[in-house]
Design an enzyme around this catalytic site. Structure first.
Site, short mmCIF file in Angstrom:
data_model
loop_
_atom_site.label_atom_id
_atom_site.label_comp_id
_atom_site.label_asym_id
_atom_site.label_seq_id
_atom_site.Cartn_x
_atom_site.Cartn_y
_atom_site.Cartn_z
N LYS A 1 -9.00 22.77 -9.94
CA LYS A 1 -9.53 23.01 -8.60
C LYS A 1 -8.92 22.02 -7.60
CE LYS A 1 -11.98 24.86 -5.33
NZ LYS A 1 -13.44 25.02 -5.29
N LYS B 1 -14.25 15.98 1.15
CA LYS B 1 -14.78 15.57 -0.16
C LYS B 1 -13.79 15.94 -1.26
CE LYS B 1 -17.24 18.37 -2.34
NZ LYS B 1 -17.98 19.28 -3.18
#
Length: 302
Positions: free
Chosen positions: A186, A254
């Site tokens: 990811k 993030k």
């Protein structure tokens, strides 16, 4: 006599008892896709109204009440998942009360590959919980259409057991190795997403600054090598200057910080990812962190 088709000859799919915790922009459409395939599902959400709006599900009053054999979590980050485990209303109490010996906890949010590997080890050693990190790509449109991409890390047998369930809301699900591997993939995905969003925002800024028709510019981009899923799903945002909702800039930041963490852990320097992190730190510092990440356009134009 009609000969049964191959599909009819196959034994019916079986699914473990499953719950989903977190019925936000991604969790809600995942839940609907599972329910629409006739699979029973228990839901819990910190704001109960969001779970209650999904027809056909059983609604749990607490994480403990939602402690099924398989628990899917669709939450922003690892601390929110960890918070669900403990206390009288936590998952651990619920699994204990139900006599569940080998529960599987699935993390669909984007989390730190380093931190999730450490958390998985604690879950296994301390509580006998198998953790699978299975972040998602495809956005809310992919979630609605049931064509998400799932990148999974964890024990192979556990991921194979989850495969029929994943098929209910994804078009691609691939196992990559131990827990943390899915989140590392990811991270790779998010480098490309953040870079593509930023590159398109710069292209739109250049086009607008040159008094060009953005719709026509996007049509040309879509017809060539510059085409992308980001352009298809998000191109209208630059035309309409509408950056409300969607995947937030603070979540993009993030993810970029996780990328820096895993790169440092592996002894790598990623100059583009570092530039992207600087850009999104500027966007969040300017007060635009809750906007869709395409709003980096505003930062570029200031």
């Amino acid at each position: 006599m009609t000969t049964p088709t191959l599909e009819q000859q196959r034994p019916p799919r079986t699914y473990p008892p499953v719950a989903l915790l977190g019925t936000g922009p991604m969790g809600a459409p995942i839940a609907r896709n599972i329910l629409n395939r006739g699979v029973p599902l228990t839901l819990w959400n910190r704001t109960p109204e969001k779970a209650l709006s999904i027809e056909g599900a059983a609604i749990a009053a607490s994480p403990a009440d939602a402690a099924r054999d398989v628990v899917l979590t669709v939450l922003p980050d690892l601390p929110q998942v960890e918070a669900l485990l403990h206390g009288d209303d936590g998952l651990l109490k619920g699994w204990q009360a139900a006599g569940t010996e080998h529960p599987v906890l699935v993390i669909h949010g984007t989390v730190s590959p380093v931190a999730v590997a450490e958390f998985a080890d604690r879950c296994r050693r301390n509580w006998g919980v198998t953790l699978v990190d299975a972040p998602l790509s495809g956005g809310t449109i992919g979630a609605e259409d049931g064509r998400l991409s799932i990148m999974a890390g964890g024990p192979k047998a556990a991921v194979e057991r989850l495969a029929p369930l994943f098929e209910l809301y994804s078009s691609t699900a691939v196992w990559f190795g131990d827990t943390g591997a899915g989140s590392t993939v990811k991270a790779c995905n998010q480098i490309v997403v953040a870079a593509t969003v930023t590159a398109l925002a710069e292209a739109m800024a250049l086009a607008a600054g040159s008094n060009l028709d953005l719709e026509k510019v996007q049509a040309v981009l879509a017809g060539g090598l510059a085409n992308s899923e980001v352009l298809a799903q998000k191109g209208r945002r630059w035309i309409d200057q509408d950056f409300e909702g969607g995947g937030s800039a603070k979540n993009q930041l993030k993810d970029l910080r996780f990328i820096a963490e895993i790169a440092g852990h592996n002894g790598l320097k990623l100059p583009l990812a570092a530039c992207l992190q600087d850009a999104f730190e500027g966007m969040v510092a300017a007060g635009d962190g809750d906007l869709d990440h395409t709003g980096i356009y505003r930062t570029i134009n200031t």
